[in-house]
Design an enzyme around this catalytic site. Structure first.
Site, PDB file in Angstrom:
ATOM      1  N   GLY A 235       0.734  -1.135   0.014  1.00  0.00           N
ATOM      2  CA  GLY A 235      -0.048   0.058   0.001  1.00  0.00           C
ATOM      3  C   GLY A 235       0.741   1.099  -0.023  1.00  0.00           C
ATOM      4  N   ASP A 236       2.126   1.028  -0.398  1.00  0.00           N
ATOM      5  CA  ASP A 236       3.110   2.250  -0.427  1.00  0.00           C
ATOM      6  C   ASP A 236       3.987   2.253  -1.480  1.00  0.00           C
ATOM      7  OD1 ASP A 236       4.780   4.691   0.653  1.00  0.00           O
ATOM      8  OD2 ASP A 236       3.293   4.527   2.322  1.00  0.00           O
TER       9      ASP A 236
END
Length: 432
Positions: A235-236
């Site tokens: 998610g990054d």
């Protein structure tokens, strides 16, 4: 780029050398482990085996879950580890968030580690079936309604610190609670096959990015690092090339969701220059996931610095640092519905980032980007702006090259290209 090409030849030779040395040393001593099972703690047995066979020997983990209940360091010298099972780090956020229960060997942003490998001339082979279980779902649900910040104690799953001539091969990390990997203060390191998977399974958070900061890797203060055959769901940042990373090769990288591949952020520490030099990234795939699983797929490759002003202090604030980024190549890249395929900005950490309006009081960054090459890009973008290069007025960017950029803008519209404070550019039809 000649020095990097020489390094790549040496890296391939280095993998074979380390493997051969580890195999030769296998005849000296071998430790074989089997999980205790029934929820029992395996930490003592694991540490004892590494203590006995981690220098000039081989440690074999048979398949299964090895329960790890405290921070752990492996000091490996001229040795081999065959990890056919998983190191299962106990799912207890409140225990791990106690600073006494983790290490702080990664200087940048004062990040925590629960597992460190250090030493030289070693091979750790997961055989595509072993690695780390980070039990991230417990962490993601724990933080569902809590705030997060850099340096808050969430642990990096696998940290290589002060490593020379180390190989991590066919290694799997399931459900990393924070960064999946970090390599810091190391040289001549090869990751040949890495899988990281941060996928939320809690229906309460469907459609949200509840797995932030689950980067595939952050490189820092390291030279001659090779990343081959990576598959990252996060998610990054899929990869984050941070300060003083030199002679880096990333090849055959698949990124599923998240922010894309980052160079930076840089310039966070006002008195510590950041340098990134000789970075080659090739055969990259950036894939958008089902938005109910992971809503973000922001960039293909993006480069970022803090502003020239200082806003607070690290780990959460900072800025004003200098340095440079040069000799970066990103080629043979496929992007799937990313928001901005190629992006460079130098306003990270400034008030402009918080208000989404340029803050006239922020001093421009003095960290300069030069000699950047983007070649053979295909795929789709969610916006018309395919390239957005916004360099600092205090350090305009020379020699930004593009070749064969074939990314479709949405709904058949014409692509646009944005260049701000770019001293010289070639290869785009127009970049204004």
């Amino acid at each position: 780029m000649r020095s990097l090409l020489s390094f790549l030849v040496a890296a391939v030779a280095g993998i074979s050398w380390v493997r051969a040395a580890a195999v030769q040393d296998r005849s000296l001593k071998t430790c074989t482990l089997r999980p205790l099972g029934h929820g029992r703690d395996d930490t003592d047995e694991v540490e004892a085996a590494i203590q006995k066979c981690g220098h000039f020997g081989t440690t074999v983990f048979t398949p299964g879950q090895y329960n790890i209940t405290r921070k752990m360091t492996w000091d490996l010298v001229s040795s081999r580890v065959d990890l056919h099972g998983y190191l299962n780090f106990k799912p207890d956020p409140e225990y791990w968030l106690d600073a006494a229960n983790t290490y702080r060997v990664v200087f940048i942003q004062n990040q925590a580690s629960w597992f460190i490998i250090t030493g030289h001339d070693f091979l750790v082979d997961g055989h595509g079936a072993g690695g780390i279980n980070g039990n991230g779902q417990t962490w993601w649900s724990f933080y569902g309604n809590r705030s997060r910040s850099d340096g808050d104690g969430r642990p990096i799953s696998l940290t290589l610190s002060n490593v020379t001539r180390g190989v991590i091969k066919d290694f799997r990390i399931e459900a990393q609670p924070f960064w999946c990997n970090t390599v810091a203060d190391s040289r001549d390191v090869v990751y040949d096959g890495m899988y990281c998977n941060a996928t939320n399974q809690d229906p309460l958070y469907a459609g949200q990015n509840v797995v932030p900061n689950t980067d595939g890797i952050n490189t820092y203060r390291s030279d001659r690092v090779t990343l081959l055959r990576w598959d990252i769901t996060c998610g990054d940042d899929c990869l984050a090339i941070k300060g003083n990373s030199t002679n880096i090769l990333a090849k055959d990288i698949t990124c599923r969701g998240g922010n894309g591949i980052a160079v930076g952020s840089l310039g966070q520490y006002v008195d510590l220059p950041d340098i990134v030099d000789n970075l080659v990234m090739e055969d990259l795939k950036l894939l958008r996931l089902d938005p109910q699983v992971q809503p973000n797929m922001v960039s293909g490759v993006y480069l970022k610095t803090w502003t020239g002003s200082v806003h607070g202090s690290p780990p959460t604030g900072g800025g004003g640092g200098g340095g440079y980024v040069s000799n970066v190549v990103a080629k043979r890249v496929s992007v799937d519905r990313v928001t901005v395929p190629i992006h460079l900005y130098q306003t990270n950490g400034g008030k402009s980032m918080r208000s989404h309006v340029r803050h006239r009081g922020d001093a421009p960054s003095k960290l300069q980007f030069s000699n950047l090459t983007f070649s053979d890009w295909t795929g789709t973008s969610l916006r018309n702006t395919i390239v957005d290069i916004e360099c600092s007025a205090a350090a305009p960017c020379p020699n930004i090259r593009f070749h064969n950029i074939n990314i479709a803008a949405p709904n058949g519209t014409a692509p646009t290209y944005k260049c701000v404070n770019v001293a010289s550019e070639s290869g785009l039809p127009s970049c204004m």
